[in-house]
Design an enzyme around this catalytic site. Structure first.
Site, PDB file in Angstrom:
ATOM      1  N   SER A  78      -2.418   0.842   0.209  1.00 58.84           N
ATOM      2  CA  SER A  78      -3.556   1.581  -0.345  1.00 58.84           C
ATOM      3  C   SER A  78      -4.223   0.865  -1.511  1.00 58.84           C
ATOM      4  O   SER A  78      -5.425   1.016  -1.741  1.00 58.84           O
ATOM      5  CB  SER A  78      -3.108   2.979  -0.783  1.00 58.84           C
ATOM      6  OG  SER A  78      -2.047   2.896  -1.718  1.00 58.84           O
ATOM      7  N   ASP A 240      -4.714  11.361  -8.937  1.00 63.17           N
ATOM      8  CA  ASP A 240      -3.381  11.669  -8.414  1.00 63.17           C
ATOM      9  C   ASP A 240      -2.259  11.161  -9.315  1.00 63.17           C
ATOM     10  O   ASP A 240      -1.089  11.374  -9.034  1.00 63.17           O
ATOM     11  CB  ASP A 240      -3.208  11.106  -7.004  1.00 63.17           C
ATOM     12  CG  ASP A 240      -3.272   9.576  -6.947  1.00 63.17           C
ATOM     13  OD1 ASP A 240      -3.493   8.948  -8.008  1.00 63.17           O
ATOM     14  OD2 ASP A 240      -3.104   9.025  -5.849  1.00 63.17           O
ATOM     15  N   HIS A 243      -2.309   6.261  -7.966  1.00 67.27           N
ATOM     16  CA  HIS A 243      -3.155   5.110  -7.679  1.00 67.27           C
ATOM     17  C   HIS A 243      -4.030   4.789  -8.886  1.00 67.27           C
ATOM     18  O   HIS A 243      -4.387   5.684  -9.650  1.00 67.27           O
ATOM     19  CB  HIS A 243      -4.030   5.385  -6.446  1.00 67.27           C
ATOM     20  CG  HIS A 243      -3.253   5.483  -5.179  1.00 67.27           C
ATOM     21  ND1 HIS A 243      -2.752   6.676  -4.706  1.00 67.27           N
ATOM     22  CD2 HIS A 243      -2.851   4.526  -4.302  1.00 67.27           C
ATOM     23  CE1 HIS A 243      -2.087   6.458  -3.581  1.00 67.27           C
ATOM     24  NE2 HIS A 243      -2.131   5.161  -3.322  1.00 67.27           N
TER      25      HIS A 243
END
Length: 325
Positions: A78, A240, A243
């Protein structure tokens, strides 16, 4: 920088287990492995998936220059796709492409094949797609999901090494951003946050050994965002708390950019900061300091010494990225 002989031994054990096809749980032990799996599940429920499962579409040509574009591919998890961002311009791949274009004074054709949630075992199909772009340079961000899914380190590094070898055999330079220190991530609760830190750094050291063996170079992420996160958590990490934010991704891109440029012969090697030694020793040293690069070298004309392959350690880390960067 703090390192221990034990860290070098752990890197050697994991690398050896990967080469032999073994598991390589290492000193963390079977009981801790099970506990880490349980904590990883908790952390993943807390973190969730911001802004969907994918980053913005970042493929394209970057840099307002004439000439044949440098072909760059981005692989990994990611962090390679910029999960949590909405604008392509803020992704690490685009920041790298723009930085590379400025240094080379040539356009850069960027192809992003990374996928959110990918672990090292998922690199094979990504390499297939990357090779179709005939890259001059490949950048890989991988490792965090190997930790949060409690993948055995030897299994993870074996897949990474295979990916690097395939890319190198195709003529691409390869730069790998190693596993970040997940001990800085707040959603992973104590008492096992320290376990994720140890696991992360063991994996990063083993990744370094494997990548150097395969002909690539690594850049340690370590606790790259750790100090900035403690000072400016709202700015360096996304909603979040797992990240990076746009500023955090920019810091990661700037940390890798010098090694990408050096791999392509566009950046001078800082000889005064160069340290040579066994790949195992330098791998253990590198994972303690963000931005430290490790690549293969020769000593007295030899690629291999009594303690393993010779490697060079370069401290390249830039300063923190300002708000206006």
């Amino acid at each position: 920088m703090i390192w221990t002989p034990g860290a070098a031994r752990a890197a050697r054990r994991i690398a050896t287990a990967a080469a032999m096809g073994g598991g390589g749980i290492t000193a963390l032990g079977v009981a801790t492995y099970g506990l880490l799996m349980a904590e990883a599940l908790i952390a993943r429920r807390i973190v969730g998936n911001p802004h969907g499962m994918d980053g913005p579409d970042s493929d394209g040509v970057y840099g307002d220059f004439e000439g044949e574009p440098i072909r760059m591919v981005m692989l990994g998890d990611s962090t390679s796709v910029g999960l949590g961002l909405t604008l392509p311009a803020n992704t690490p791949a685009v920041n790298l492409a723009n930085g590379l274009a400025e240094v080379a004074e040539r356009p850069v054709r960027l192809t992003v094949v990374g996928e959110s949630g990918a672990a090292s075992a998922d690199l094979g199909p990504q390499v297939d797609r990357a090779l179709a772009a005939e890259p001059d340079v490949a950048v890989i961000f991988i490792g965090a999901n190997d930790v949060t899914t409690a993948t055995l380190p030897a299994h993870a590094v074996r897949h990474l090494q295979k990916a690097v070898r395939r890319l190198r055999e195709a003529g691409a330079e390869v730069v790998v951003g190693t596993c970040p220190d997940l001990g800085t991530i707040r959603p992973i609760p104590q008492p096992l946050r320290w376990v994720t830190r140890r696991w992360s750094r063991q994996l990063a050291a083993a990744q370094t050994v494997a990548v150097v063996e395969a002909g690539g170079r690594t850049v340690a992420f370590a606790d790259l965002l750790g100090p900035e996160f403690d000072t400016n958590p709202a700015e360096m990490f996304g909603p979040d708390r797992y990240h990076p934010s746009a500023r955090g991704y920019l810091q990661a891109a700037y940390t890798v950019l010098p090694s990408v440029c050096a791999a392509l012969g566009l950046w001078p090697e800082p000889e005064p900061q160069r340290v040579e030694g066994s790949q195992y020793l330098l791998a253990a040293m590198a994972v303690e300091e963000p931005g430290t690069e490790v690549s293969a070298t020769r000593v007295a004309g030899r690629a291999v010494g009594p303690q393993g392959r010779w490697a060079a350690l370069l401290r390249r880390r830039p300063g923190p990225v300002s708000k206006s960067a």
